[in-house]
Structures are given as C-alpha cells and as structure tokens.
Scaffold this motif. Structure first.
Motif, PDB file in Angstrom:
ATOM      1  N   GLN A  52       0.823  -1.212   0.000  1.00  0.00           N
ATOM      2  CA  GLN A  52       0.000   0.000   0.000  1.00  0.00           C
ATOM      3  C   GLN A  52       0.855   1.258   0.000  1.00  0.00           C
ATOM      4  O   GLN A  52       0.542   2.235  -0.668  1.00  0.00           O
ATOM      5  N   THR A  53       1.968   1.205   0.773  1.00  0.00           N
ATOM      6  CA  THR A  53       2.884   2.355   0.783  1.00  0.00           C
ATOM      7  C   THR A  53       3.405   2.612  -0.620  1.00  0.00           C
ATOM      8  O   THR A  53       3.493   3.754  -1.077  1.00  0.00           O
ATOM      9  N   LEU A  54       3.735   1.525  -1.315  1.00  0.00           N
ATOM     10  CA  LEU A  54       4.256   1.643  -2.677  1.00  0.00           C
ATOM     11  C   LEU A  54       3.226   2.320  -3.587  1.00  0.00           C
ATOM     12  O   LEU A  54       3.534   3.287  -4.293  1.00  0.00           O
ATOM     13  N   SER A  55       1.975   1.822  -3.548  1.00  0.00           N
ATOM     14  CA  SER A  55       0.941   2.406  -4.400  1.00  0.00           C
ATOM     15  C   SER A  55       0.723   3.870  -4.059  1.00  0.00           C
ATOM     16  O   SER A  55       0.584   4.710  -4.947  1.00  0.00           O
ATOM     17  N   ARG A  56       0.695   4.160  -2.758  1.00  0.00           N
ATOM     18  CA  ARG A  56       0.482   5.554  -2.342  1.00  0.00           C
ATOM     19  C   ARG A  56       1.596   6.460  -2.848  1.00  0.00           C
ATOM     20  O   ARG A  56       1.350   7.571  -3.290  1.00  0.00           O
ATOM     21  N   SER A  57       2.841   5.959  -2.783  1.00  0.00           N
ATOM     22  CA  SER A  57       3.967   6.768  -3.256  1.00  0.00           C
ATOM     23  C   SER A  57       3.758   7.166  -4.705  1.00  0.00           C
ATOM     24  O   SER A  57       3.931   8.323  -5.077  1.00  0.00           O
ATOM     25  N   PHE A  58       3.388   6.172  -5.532  1.00  0.00           N
ATOM     26  CA  PHE A  58       3.196   6.473  -6.953  1.00  0.00           C
ATOM     27  C   PHE A  58       2.038   7.448  -7.143  1.00  0.00           C
ATOM     28  O   PHE A  58       2.111   8.368  -7.950  1.00  0.00           O
ATOM     29  N   GLN A  59       0.942   7.227  -6.386  1.00  0.00           N
ATOM     30  CA  GLN A  59      -0.217   8.096  -6.559  1.00  0.00           C
ATOM     31  C   GLN A  59       0.082   9.532  -6.170  1.00  0.00           C
ATOM     32  O   GLN A  59      -0.523  10.465  -6.696  1.00  0.00           O
ATOM     33  N   SER A  60       1.035   9.726  -5.238  1.00  0.00           N
ATOM     34  CA  SER A  60       1.306  11.081  -4.765  1.00  0.00           C
ATOM     35  C   SER A  60       2.095  11.896  -5.787  1.00  0.00           C
ATOM     36  O   SER A  60       2.201  13.100  -5.687  1.00  0.00           O
ATOM     37  N   VAL A  61       2.681  11.217  -6.791  1.00  0.00           N
ATOM     38  CA  VAL A  61       3.513  11.924  -7.764  1.00  0.00           C
ATOM     39  C   VAL A  61       2.659  12.370  -8.955  1.00  0.00           C
ATOM     40  O   VAL A  61       2.031  11.537  -9.600  1.00  0.00           O
ATOM     41  N   SER A  63       1.659  12.969 -12.625  1.00  0.00           N
ATOM     42  CA  SER A  63       2.207  12.091 -13.660  1.00  0.00           C
ATOM     43  C   SER A  63       3.221  12.808 -14.557  1.00  0.00           C
ATOM     44  O   SER A  63       4.194  12.222 -15.015  1.00  0.00           O
ATOM     45  N   GLY A  64       3.016  14.112 -14.797  1.00  0.00           N
ATOM     46  CA  GLY A  64       3.989  14.844 -15.619  1.00  0.00           C
ATOM     47  C   GLY A  64       5.368  14.832 -14.988  1.00  0.00           C
ATOM     48  O   GLY A  64       6.382  14.543 -15.633  1.00  0.00           O
ATOM     49  N   LEU A  65       5.410  15.117 -13.694  1.00  0.00           N
ATOM     50  CA  LEU A  65       6.674  15.132 -12.966  1.00  0.00           C
ATOM     51  C   LEU A  65       7.306  13.741 -12.956  1.00  0.00           C
ATOM     52  O   LEU A  65       8.502  13.573 -13.242  1.00  0.00           O
ATOM     53  N   GLY A  66       6.493  12.746 -12.633  1.00  0.00           N
ATOM     54  CA  GLY A  66       7.003  11.370 -12.594  1.00  0.00           C
ATOM     55  C   GLY A  66       7.551  10.936 -13.935  1.00  0.00           C
ATOM     56  O   GLY A  66       8.608  10.311 -14.016  1.00  0.00           O
ATOM     57  N   ASN A  67       6.833  11.312 -15.000  1.00  0.00           N
ATOM     58  CA  ASN A  67       7.290  10.927 -16.332  1.00  0.00           C
ATOM     59  C   ASN A  67       8.635  11.555 -16.673  1.00  0.00           C
ATOM     60  O   ASN A  67       9.520  10.904 -17.207  1.00  0.00           O
ATOM     61  N   THR A  68       8.787  12.844 -16.367  1.00  0.00           N
ATOM     62  CA  THR A  68      10.054  13.518 -16.689  1.00  0.00           C
ATOM     63  C   THR A  68      11.206  12.933 -15.866  1.00  0.00           C
ATOM     64  O   THR A  68      12.301  12.710 -16.377  1.00  0.00           O
ATOM     65  N   VAL A  69      10.940  12.673 -14.586  1.00  0.00           N
ATOM     66  CA  VAL A  69      12.046  12.267 -13.716  1.00  0.00           C
ATOM     67  C   VAL A  69      12.339  10.760 -13.809  1.00  0.00           C
ATOM     68  O   VAL A  69      13.466  10.353 -14.074  1.00  0.00           O
ATOM     69  N   LEU A  70      11.303   9.942 -13.634  1.00  0.00           N
ATOM     70  CA  LEU A  70      11.566   8.497 -13.544  1.00  0.00           C
ATOM     71  C   LEU A  70      11.833   7.864 -14.898  1.00  0.00           C
ATOM     72  O   LEU A  70      12.482   6.833 -14.996  1.00  0.00           O
ATOM     73  N   LYS A  71      11.280   8.488 -15.976  1.00  0.00           N
ATOM     74  CA  LYS A  71      11.555   7.933 -17.309  1.00  0.00           C
ATOM     75  C   LYS A  71      12.645   8.726 -18.003  1.00  0.00           C
ATOM     76  O   LYS A  71      12.701   8.739 -19.230  1.00  0.00           O
ATOM     77  N   ARG A  72      13.489   9.430 -17.239  1.00  0.00           N
ATOM     78  CA  ARG A  72      14.474  10.286 -17.897  1.00  0.00           C
ATOM     79  C   ARG A  72      15.379   9.458 -18.797  1.00  0.00           C
ATOM     80  O   ARG A  72      15.587   8.269 -18.563  1.00  0.00           O
ATOM     81  N   SER A  73      15.904  10.139 -19.822  1.00  0.00           N
ATOM     82  CA  SER A  73      16.452   9.385 -20.958  1.00  0.00           C
ATOM     83  C   SER A  73      17.669   8.543 -20.596  1.00  0.00           C
ATOM     84  O   SER A  73      18.405   8.822 -19.656  1.00  0.00           O
TER      85      SER A  73
ATOM     86  N   LEU B 126       5.871   1.512 -14.981  1.00  0.00           N
ATOM     87  CA  LEU B 126       5.605   2.947 -14.895  1.00  0.00           C
ATOM     88  C   LEU B 126       4.337   3.337 -15.661  1.00  0.00           C
ATOM     89  O   LEU B 126       3.596   4.214 -15.219  1.00  0.00           O
ATOM     90  N   TYR B 127       4.075   2.679 -16.802  1.00  0.00           N
ATOM     91  CA  TYR B 127       2.821   2.950 -17.511  1.00  0.00           C
ATOM     92  C   TYR B 127       1.633   2.642 -16.608  1.00  0.00           C
ATOM     93  O   TYR B 127       0.631   3.358 -16.599  1.00  0.00           O
ATOM     94  N   SER B 128       1.750   1.569 -15.843  1.00  0.00           N
ATOM     95  CA  SER B 128       0.652   1.186 -14.966  1.00  0.00           C
ATOM     96  C   SER B 128       0.547   2.124 -13.763  1.00  0.00           C
ATOM     97  O   SER B 128      -0.526   2.620 -13.445  1.00  0.00           O
ATOM     98  N   GLN B 129       1.682   2.377 -13.099  1.00  0.00           N
ATOM     99  CA  GLN B 129       1.633   3.102 -11.838  1.00  0.00           C
ATOM    100  C   GLN B 129       1.528   4.616 -12.002  1.00  0.00           C
ATOM    101  O   GLN B 129       0.843   5.269 -11.226  1.00  0.00           O
ATOM    102  N   LEU B 130       2.233   5.177 -13.003  1.00  0.00           N
ATOM    103  CA  LEU B 130       2.229   6.629 -13.166  1.00  0.00           C
ATOM    104  C   LEU B 130       1.092   7.092 -14.060  1.00  0.00           C
ATOM    105  O   LEU B 130       0.414   8.062 -13.781  1.00  0.00           O
ATOM    106  N   ASP B 131       0.927   6.378 -15.199  1.00  0.00           N
ATOM    107  CA  ASP B 131      -0.047   6.832 -16.184  1.00  0.00           C
ATOM    108  C   ASP B 131      -1.401   6.165 -16.000  1.00  0.00           C
ATOM    109  O   ASP B 131      -2.364   6.543 -16.653  1.00  0.00           O
ATOM    110  N   GLY B 132      -1.456   5.156 -15.134  1.00  0.00           N
ATOM    111  CA  GLY B 132      -2.723   4.496 -14.861  1.00  0.00           C
ATOM    112  C   GLY B 132      -3.292   3.722 -16.044  1.00  0.00           C
ATOM    113  O   GLY B 132      -4.498   3.520 -16.120  1.00  0.00           O
TER     114      GLY B 132
END
Lengths: 315, 170
Positions: A52-61, A63-73, B126-132
C-alpha cells in the motif's frame, strides 16, 4: 521469521493480490479470500502494508513530474557510464556500454567484468568461482549463509559450517539450498540453470514449486516451474578451467557463448548459424578462438572495429 | 578477532581511495565527502553482520565506494530532470515548498527502487503506476502480450516489495 530475510512466498502472493485488484474489483468472495490471506500472520500484514505504501507513493507523484524524472532518458545514463569508466576509450553505443559495465553490478558486493573470472573464499570457508560478467551479494548472519545472485554464472563448493547454518543461493526466480555440495548456477535470459556436481541441492521457485537435484543432474527453473532433471556433462563445468567444450552444437550457440567473454558486439549471421561445431576452446583469448573457427569452417570474420565483429558466410 | 580494525583499515586505505575518488568525481570536496561515507558504510555493515569479514579490503572498499559514486551521479541526473520538470510544468511551481520537498524525496526513493529493473519491466510498471494505463493498453502500446505485461508487473512488484522489506525494520 527473521525480519532481514524477505519471505519470498508471502511477497509473491502479495504481488498476485495487487495484480488481481488492478485487473478488476474484487468480488465479495475474493475479498473474503483476501482478508483471510492478510490476517494469517504479521509478515502477511507487513507485506500488504508495504504494497500500500508503494501504491500511495506512486499516486502522490503528479504524472507529468514522474514521467520527466523516472523515465528520464538513457542518454544521461550513457554519459554517466562514460564518466565512470576509464575503460571506454572508443565511442560505443548504449547497448555495448551497458554490457561492458552493467549499472546494477556497481553496487554488488562482488562482481567480475566481461572476460574475467574470480575465486572467492567466504568467511565460512566455502568457495565461489565467478564466471565472466557476474555479480552477487553476500549476506551472512547468525542463522543463514545467503548469496544473492544478481546475474551471471557461479560454481559453489560449500564448507561445513560450525554453526550449521543453511547455505542458500537466492535469485530473482527462486532459491537453491545446498545440502553439502558442489553446484553451479547460470542465469539464462528467462530462468536459472542449476547443475549439481556433488551431493544434492533443493530448488524452490518463487511460486513454491520444489525439486531435489542429485549429483550429475541439471535443470532450469523460472519463477513458475522447474524443468525435468537432465543428466549434466563435464562440459558444463569446463568454464571453471577457462574452457568452452562443445559437441555438435550450432555455430550460433557457440558464438553466443564466446560473446559472453568479449567486450563489444559479436554477432552470428543467420546464413551460417546452423553450421555444426565440436571442439575445446580457450576462453581467455577469444580472438584466437574466432580465428581458429574461421580456419576450420566455411565462414569469414568481418571486423568493423575490434569491438564489432560479425561472423558471416565466406566473401 | 583476526579482523583488521576499521581504524587501521582507514589509515591504510584512505589515501588511495581519496585520490581514486578525486579522479572519478573531479572535485576534492566531493571526494572527501564520499571517502568519509565509504568508511561509514563499511562500519555500519560490520556492525550489522557479526560474521562479517573482509577478504580483500582494497577490492571491497572500491566496490562500496563505486556504489556511492554511482548513487551520487544518479542523484545528480535526477536533480537535473527534476529542475527540468519544474521549468516545463508551470502547475508545479504553485505547490508549497514542503509538498515539493516531499515529492522529491518520494521520487528519489522510487528511482532507487526501480534502478535495477530490466528496461521493459520498468516501462510496463511505470505505464501502470504513473499513467494508470490498463494492462491491455500497455500490451498494445508496447506490442507485447497481456501475459508478458502481467509477468512484468509481477516481477516489478516482487522486486519492489523484496527491496523495501529489508529497509522496513518495523
């Protein structure tokens, strides 16, 4: 249960519940099943709390920010690798750079570079021989002697332990418990091959399948299943002596094996992939091995650079 | 104990480690910091594991230090991407300092957690968790089977839970 050692079975079950709940809302009956799973023990509850902590962490981010940072090139990563490695003097592509120095290995307790082998005596007197491109962590405590194999190939000769602690090798697919033995693990693309040279080992996959393997047997396991035991050959342990022994194998397989010991890119053209090869090859000098193959088979070697070699039909 | 004390380990190895880190990092101050961190890390490990012995001090120290260097560069590249996101997404600047701080901490944790996952598994996750996205949508997007998506999700979940299990000392 020792809180330092993650209980594989419970964690796998927690992952399954996470997936089921994501696929569709639970029915009333499923919800009851879940509740009784969850209430079984403190460890079950802990696993679910972490989920649950894991899911909550992701939900708190956002998506634009998460995409730029976690999927950085990957480009940044590549620069990072160049920065860190004194070895890469020639410009190479990302694939090769990753192969030369896999990121995950930098934080391992013990690792070997491509083409290198290493023997390590552990605190209890057990011996590990690590083949090319291998990484592992060592976790010894009062109850357990545990090796975590991150990637690669190892041979282990266990020593008798004064504290009688079990000796376990953990992998991403499950674990292998040594019952006083010499055995080998080799990480394949989709599983782990175990072969036993002395005595017995017990394989337990993440999903809980179990299988005993005796001396002279080998099998491949993934997180779900274990193949039927097959006889193992002395050729399987030849790498320990720095040799590759093949008997009537496809050239593509032999080239793949050799590529594990070389930096850069070694490819076998489909035109010659099915040629059959037998022989004993010395792995410390792969250039000579390739030259010998070219002398005995109808093939040619195309060196684009020393790091980019294609085995092709004769020109 | 036949184990060399951390004291002598430090004395014998601090000079070369410092020089080695200066070369990797190109900065004396950072090198000093990471030299210190390396020995703290070794002390902590020794404290946690009674049976812990160092077979090859130099190789061991270098491995620990290398891990910290990698971590340093990872954080630096995360910082760069984070600043880039702040510039590109105006809504973010409306968040309070405190929220942003917490967000950055969370990103740092998740980044470390996902670091070791294979590339495809990480994308699926990440597609699942970030983008839903649903599993079916992910399968279509990446051109892989639904079964593969589920296996990847399982691998990622197991990895994350296993990794955080040892960190959660409750």
């Amino acid at each position: 249960m020792n809180s330092d050692c993650p209980p594989n079975k419970i964690i796998t079950e927690a992952a399954d519940w996470l997936i089921r709940r994501q696929e569709s809302p639970l029915t009333k009956q499923e919800q009851e099943q879940f509740d009784s799973w969850h209430d079984q023990s403190k460890d079950h509850q802990k696993a679910w709390r972490m989920a649950q902590t894991l899911s909550r962490s992701f939900q708190s981010v956002p998506s634009g920010l998460g995409n730029t940072v976690l999927k950085r090139s990957q480009k940044d990563r590549r620069q990072l690798i160049k920065l860190l490695s004194g070895l890469l003097v020639v410009p190479v592509t990302g694939v090769i750079a990753f192969k030369t120095l896999p990121v995950s290995n930098w934080t391992a307790d013990l690792s070997t570079a491509t083409g290198k082998q290493k023997t390590q005596i552990l605190a209890d007197g057990s011996r590990i021989i690590m083949n090319t491109h291998t990484a592992l962590n060592i976790l010894f405590d009062d109850h357990l002697r545990q090796i975590y194999l991150i990637e690669g190939q190892i041979q282990i000769s266990t020593a008798k332990d004064s504290l009688s602690r079990p000796f376990i090798v953990t992998t991403q697919y499950g674990q292998v418990e040594a019952l006083g033995t010499v055995f080998q693990l080799n990480q394949l693309s989709d599983g782990i091959e175990v072969s036993v040279q002395q005595d017995t080992v017990e394989v337990t996959t993440l999903s809980g399948e179990k299988q005993l393997l005796q001396a002279g047997q080998k099998a491949v396991f993934s997180q779900y299943d274990i193949s039927h035991p097959k006889p193992s050959h002395t050729a399987d342990s030849a790498w320990v002596e720095g040799q590759l022994i093949v008997d009537d194998e496809k050239l593509s397989h032999v080239i793949h094996e050799i590529s594990r010991y070389r930096h850069g890119w070694l490819r076998c053209s489909p035109d010659v992939a099915n040629l059959k090869v037998s022989g004993v090859f010395q792995l410390h000098d792969t250039d000579t091995v390739l030259k010998n193959l070219a002398n005995t088979l109808p093939i040619s070697l195309v060196y684009r650079t020393p790091y980019w070699v294609t085995v092709d039909k004769p020109n | 104990m036949s184990q060399p004390s951390v004291d002598s380990l430090y004395k014998d190895n601090q000079p070369w480690l410092f020089n080695w880190l200066v070369k990797k990092l190109g900065c004396q101050h950072r090198a000093e910091d990471l030299t210190h961190d390396t020995f703290v890390r070794i002390l902590q490990t020794q404290y946690k594991q009674k049976e812990f012995t160092i077979e090859q001090p130099k190789a061991y120290i270098r491995t620990v230090a290398n891990g910290l260097v990698v971590d340093y560069f990872r954080k630096k590249s995360l910082e760069k991407a984070y600043q880039q996101a702040l510039n590109e997404i105006p809504e973010l600047t409306q968040l309070s300092e405190e929220t942003l701080y917490l967000l950055k901490e969370t990103l740092e944790q998740l980044d470390r957690l996902l670091e070791r996952l294979p590339k495809r598994v990480k994308s699926v996750f990440l597609y699942s968790q970030l983008d839903g996205l649903t599993y079916a949508a992910i399968a279509e997007k990446l051109g892989i089977s639904l079964r593969t998506v589920k296996r990847d999700m399982q691998q990622a979940y197991i990895h994350c839970l296993t990794f955080s299990w040892s960190e959660d000392s409750e």
